[in-house]
Design a protein around this motif. Sequence first.
Motif, mmCIF file in Angstrom:
data_model
loop_
_atom_site.group_PDB
_atom_site.id
_atom_site.type_symbol
_atom_site.label_atom_id
_atom_site.label_comp_id
_atom_site.label_asym_id
_atom_site.label_seq_id
_atom_site.Cartn_x
_atom_site.Cartn_y
_atom_site.Cartn_z
ATOM 1 N N ARG A 55 28.723 21.680 19.313
ATOM 2 C CA ARG A 55 28.049 22.227 18.806
ATOM 3 C C ARG A 55 26.742 23.209 19.928
ATOM 4 N NH1 ARG A 55 27.182 23.120 13.561
ATOM 5 N NH2 ARG A 55 29.587 22.813 12.452
ATOM 6 N N GLN A 56 27.086 23.704 21.605
ATOM 7 C CA GLN A 56 26.422 23.585 21.737
ATOM 8 C C GLN A 56 25.814 24.987 22.069
ATOM 9 O OE1 GLN A 56 28.768 22.865 25.970
ATOM 10 N NE2 GLN A 56 30.009 24.561 25.769
ATOM 11 N N ALA A 57 27.063 25.656 21.869
ATOM 12 C CA ALA A 57 26.517 26.965 20.745
ATOM 13 C C ALA A 57 25.925 27.143 19.437
ATOM 14 C CB ALA A 57 27.914 28.035 20.855
ATOM 15 N N ARG A 97 21.920 26.716 17.234
ATOM 16 C CA ARG A 97 20.412 27.121 16.519
ATOM 17 C C ARG A 97 19.462 26.836 17.306
ATOM 18 N NH1 ARG A 97 22.438 25.611 10.664
ATOM 19 N NH2 ARG A 97 23.598 24.086 12.057
ATOM 20 N N TYR A 109 20.580 31.669 20.851
ATOM 21 C CA TYR A 109 21.156 32.379 19.455
ATOM 22 C C TYR A 109 20.542 32.756 18.482
ATOM 23 C CZ TYR A 109 24.566 30.261 15.956
ATOM 24 O OH TYR A 109 24.950 30.456 15.092
ATOM 25 N N ARG A 114 20.973 35.423 16.189
ATOM 26 C CA ARG A 114 21.629 35.473 14.574
ATOM 27 C C ARG A 114 20.327 36.142 13.763
ATOM 28 N NH1 ARG A 114 22.379 34.084 10.632
ATOM 29 N NH2 ARG A 114 23.131 32.110 9.752
ATOM 30 N N PHE A 117 26.068 35.029 10.506
ATOM 31 C CA PHE A 117 26.970 34.002 11.016
ATOM 32 C C PHE A 117 28.473 34.900 10.807
ATOM 33 C CE2 PHE A 117 30.313 30.669 10.726
ATOM 34 C CZ PHE A 117 29.868 29.972 12.219
ATOM 35 N N SER A 135 32.667 30.179 17.213
ATOM 36 C CA SER A 135 33.329 30.669 15.947
ATOM 37 C C SER A 135 33.741 29.313 15.083
ATOM 38 C CB SER A 135 35.252 30.493 16.398
ATOM 39 O OG SER A 135 35.623 30.645 15.469
ATOM 40 N N ASP A 136 34.192 29.237 14.262
ATOM 41 C CA ASP A 136 34.301 27.655 12.872
ATOM 42 C C ASP A 136 35.852 26.964 12.910
ATOM 43 O OD1 ASP A 136 31.908 26.462 11.773
ATOM 44 O OD2 ASP A 136 33.634 26.354 10.479
ATOM 45 N N MET A 185 28.686 31.913 4.619
ATOM 46 C CA MET A 185 27.488 30.314 4.894
ATOM 47 C C MET A 185 26.175 31.396 4.757
ATOM 48 S SD MET A 185 28.495 27.644 7.202
ATOM 49 C CE MET A 185 29.663 28.133 8.609
ATOM 50 N N PHE A 220 39.102 25.553 19.421
ATOM 51 C CA PHE A 220 39.228 24.243 18.306
ATOM 52 C C PHE A 220 40.383 24.142 17.379
ATOM 53 C CE2 PHE A 220 36.276 25.460 16.066
ATOM 54 C CZ PHE A 220 35.145 25.933 16.960
ATOM 55 N N TYR A 272 37.725 20.918 2.864
ATOM 56 C CA TYR A 272 36.429 22.132 2.757
ATOM 57 C C TYR A 272 37.655 23.225 1.410
ATOM 58 C CZ TYR A 272 33.424 20.864 5.881
ATOM 59 O OH TYR A 272 32.437 20.628 6.398
ATOM 60 N N PHE A 275 39.081 18.767 14.955
ATOM 61 C CA PHE A 275 38.328 18.339 14.393
ATOM 62 C C PHE A 275 38.343 17.615 12.879
ATOM 63 C CE2 PHE A 275 35.444 21.471 17.236
ATOM 64 C CZ PHE A 275 34.768 20.711 17.685
ATOM 65 N N THR A 312 36.873 15.775 11.452
ATOM 66 C CA THR A 312 35.471 15.621 10.939
ATOM 67 C C THR A 312 35.493 14.749 9.229
ATOM 68 O OG1 THR A 312 34.883 17.364 11.597
ATOM 69 C CG2 THR A 312 32.741 16.739 9.618
ATOM 70 N N HIS A 363 29.091 13.521 17.640
ATOM 71 C CA HIS A 363 29.223 14.633 16.532
ATOM 72 C C HIS A 363 27.814 15.448 17.577
ATOM 73 C CE1 HIS A 363 29.326 16.163 12.656
ATOM 74 N NE2 HIS A 363 30.066 16.169 12.908
HETATM 75 O O1 CP3 Z 1 30.881 23.815 19.947
HETATM 76 C C1 CP3 Z 1 30.322 24.821 19.580
HETATM 77 O O2 CP3 Z 1 29.055 25.169 20.091
HETATM 78 C C2 CP3 Z 1 31.378 26.250 19.364
HETATM 79 C C3 CP3 Z 1 30.996 26.498 17.603
HETATM 80 C C4 CP3 Z 1 31.600 25.790 16.224
HETATM 81 C C5 CP3 Z 1 30.926 25.896 15.508
HETATM 82 N N1 CP3 Z 1 31.233 25.067 14.157
HETATM 83 C C6 CP3 Z 1 30.382 26.757 14.986
HETATM 84 C C7 CP3 Z 1 28.916 26.565 13.540
HETATM 85 C C8 CP3 Z 1 32.289 24.848 16.306
HETATM 86 C C9 CP3 Z 1 32.976 23.642 17.556
HETATM 87 C C10 CP3 Z 1 32.043 24.310 15.336
HETATM 88 C C11 CP3 Z 1 32.917 23.545 13.970
HETATM 89 C C12 CP3 Z 1 32.770 23.216 12.963
HETATM 90 N N2 CP3 Z 1 32.506 23.925 11.698
HETATM 91 C C13 CP3 Z 1 33.424 21.624 12.242
HETATM 92 C C14 CP3 Z 1 33.306 20.893 12.352
HETATM 93 C C15 CP3 Z 1 32.964 19.605 13.611
HETATM 94 C C16 CP3 Z 1 31.449 19.265 13.356
HETATM 95 O O3 CP3 Z 1 30.495 19.359 12.786
HETATM 96 O O4 CP3 Z 1 32.147 18.144 12.639
HETATM 97 C C17 CP3 Z 1 33.677 22.175 10.705
HETATM 98 C C18 CP3 Z 1 32.597 20.710 9.774
HETATM 99 C C19 CP3 Z 1 32.994 23.015 10.706
HETATM 100 C C20 CP3 Z 1 32.667 24.072 9.334
HETATM 101 C C21 CP3 Z 1 30.838 24.373 9.179
HETATM 102 N N3 CP3 Z 1 30.301 25.156 9.701
HETATM 103 C C22 CP3 Z 1 29.428 23.799 8.434
HETATM 104 C C23 CP3 Z 1 29.693 22.688 7.452
HETATM 105 C C24 CP3 Z 1 28.459 24.510 9.378
HETATM 106 C C25 CP3 Z 1 26.854 24.542 8.201
HETATM 107 C C26 CP3 Z 1 26.165 23.303 8.990
HETATM 108 C C27 CP3 Z 1 25.463 23.604 9.757
HETATM 109 O O5 CP3 Z 1 26.045 23.002 10.899
HETATM 110 O O6 CP3 Z 1 24.853 24.455 10.256
HETATM 111 C C28 CP3 Z 1 28.964 25.587 9.654
HETATM 112 C C29 CP3 Z 1 27.629 26.140 9.904
HETATM 113 C C30 CP3 Z 1 28.488 26.835 11.549
HETATM 114 N N4 CP3 Z 1 29.083 26.771 12.437
HETATM 115 C C31 CP3 Z 1 26.787 26.781 12.549
HETATM 116 C C32 CP3 Z 1 27.560 26.979 13.757
HETATM 117 C C33 CP3 Z 1 26.370 27.530 14.947
HETATM 118 C C34 CP3 Z 1 25.264 27.057 12.095
HETATM 119 C C35 CP3 Z 1 25.631 28.328 11.311
HETATM 120 C C36 CP3 Z 1 24.208 28.991 11.673
HETATM 121 O O7 CP3 Z 1 24.683 30.018 13.015
HETATM 122 O O8 CP3 Z 1 23.413 30.059 11.001
#
Ligand code: CP3
Length: 348
Positions: A27-29, A31, A36, A40, A45, A75-76, A90, A143, A153, A206, A208, A322
Motif C-alpha cells: 500500500r505504498q501508493a 493515503r 496521493y 485523490r 478512487f 489499482s485494486d 469505494m 498483483f 468479497y 494477496f 488477505t 500488511h
Molecule cells: O500497494 C499499493 O500501493 C498498490 C495499490 C493497492 C491498493 N489496494 C490501493 C488502494 C493494492 C495492492 C491493493 C490491494 C487490496 N485491495 C487488497 C489486498 C491487500 C490488503 O490490504 O489486504 C484488498 C483486500 C483490497 C480491497 C480494498 N481496497 C479495501 C478493503 C479498501 C478499503 C479499505 C481501505 O484501506 O481504505 C480498498 C481501498 C484502497 N485500495 C485504497 C488504496 C490506496 C484507499 C482508497 C482511497 O484512496 O480512498
Amino acid sequence: MENLKNDLFLRACKKEPIDRTPIWIMRQAGRYLPEYRAVRANSDFKTMVKTPELATEVTLQPVDIIGVDAAIIFSDILVIPEALGMNYEMVESHGPSFDWTISSESDFNKLSKSDLSDKLSYVFEALKLTKKELNGRVPLIGFAGSPWTLLTYMVEGGGSKNFSKIKSLIFNNPTLAHKLLDLISETVSEYLSLKIKSGVNAVQIFDTWGGLLSPDLYKEFSLNYIQKVIAKVERTDEPIISYAKGIHHSMNGLANTGADVISIDWTHNIGKVRRQIGDKVAIQGNLDPTVLYGSIDVIRREAVKVLDSYGKGSGHIFNLGHGILPDISPANTKALVEIVKEESKRYH
Ligand code: CP3
C-alpha cells in the motif's frame, strides 16, 4: 532482459547474491502520502484506478518520495469481480460495497466470463505508461487477489465482521463455492499473464482472508486455488509472490504452491519460518505496520530485529506484514527505508 538500474528486488526474489536487502511497502501508493491525497482530492478512487495517467502518477510517488526498491501498480484487487460483472463503489471511510452479491447457482450464471483484455484495458495501459515513466529505475510489481479473498468479497458484498455469508456458502453449498473458485482462478491466471505481457517484472497474489479458515479448509478453499493460479500464469522468469495473513498452520503449504516468494504477516518470527521452509523460496516481510507510529529509534530497533531474525544471506525482501496505515508519517516511512538500506549491508 530489460536493463534495470536497480534490480535488487528481483535478485532477492531469486535468492541471488546482493549487497543489501531490498525494501518496498504494501500500500505504498496510498493515503499516508500528502501527494496521493492531493491527487485523490480531485478524483474519486475508481476514477484514479481507471485513468492510466493518474494511476501512473501515484504509482511513481513512493519511488520518488520514499525511495523504495520496487514500484507496485496503483489499482485494486476488486477490478476482477468488476470485470466479472459486479459493480462496486469505494465508500468514503467505509470501504468497498458491491451492487449485488452471490448466493446461488443463478448468481453464478449472471457473471460475465469474457474478454479481460478489453474490460481491463485501463490496467494494461497504466502498466505500459508506468514502465515508460519508470525508465528502468526499479522493477514494477503487478498483483491480484487470491481466488478465496476475491470470492469472500463477492459473497459478502464488502467488508464483514463475522463473514457469515461466505462461511455458510462453503458449509451449505461447497459445490457452488468450488465452481466459483475455479472460475475466479482461471480469470486471475489470465489477468496476471496479461499483466506480465504488459511489462510487469513480478506479480503478487494477496490472500488477505485466508486466515478465516481452519487448516484443512484453508487447503481446500484457498491454497489449492493459489496453486492452480500459479501453475497457469504464463511467464518467463517473473517471480510470483504469495502473501497470506493469519495462516501459521500452512507455511510449508504456501511455500509449495509454486510461488517464488512467500510474504508473511508480522505475527511470525521470520527466521523460524526460514528454517521451517528450508531453501525453497524467498521470504518477504514482516515488520508490524504499527511500528511506524514509533520514534526513529524504535523503528531502527524493530527493523534490525527483522533483519537479524532472517539472518545472513539473500532471499529476504523487506516489507511490512500488511499494508501501511493511512495515518503513518511519510518521514517515518522514509526513515525505515533508509534504515533498512543501511543496516542490511552486514547481512550480505
Ligand atoms: O500497494 C499499493 O500501493 C498498490 C495499490 C493497492 C491498493 N489496494 C490501493 C488502494 C493494492 C495492492 C491493493 C490491494 C487490496 N485491495 C487488497 C489486498 C491487500 C490488503 O490490504 O489486504 C484488498 C483486500 C483490497 C480491497 C480494498 N481496497 C479495501 C478493503 C479498501 C478499503 C479499505 C481501505 O484501506 O481504505 C480498498 C481501498 C484502497 N485500495 C485504497 C488504496 C490506496 C484507499 C482508497 C482511497 O484512496 O480512498
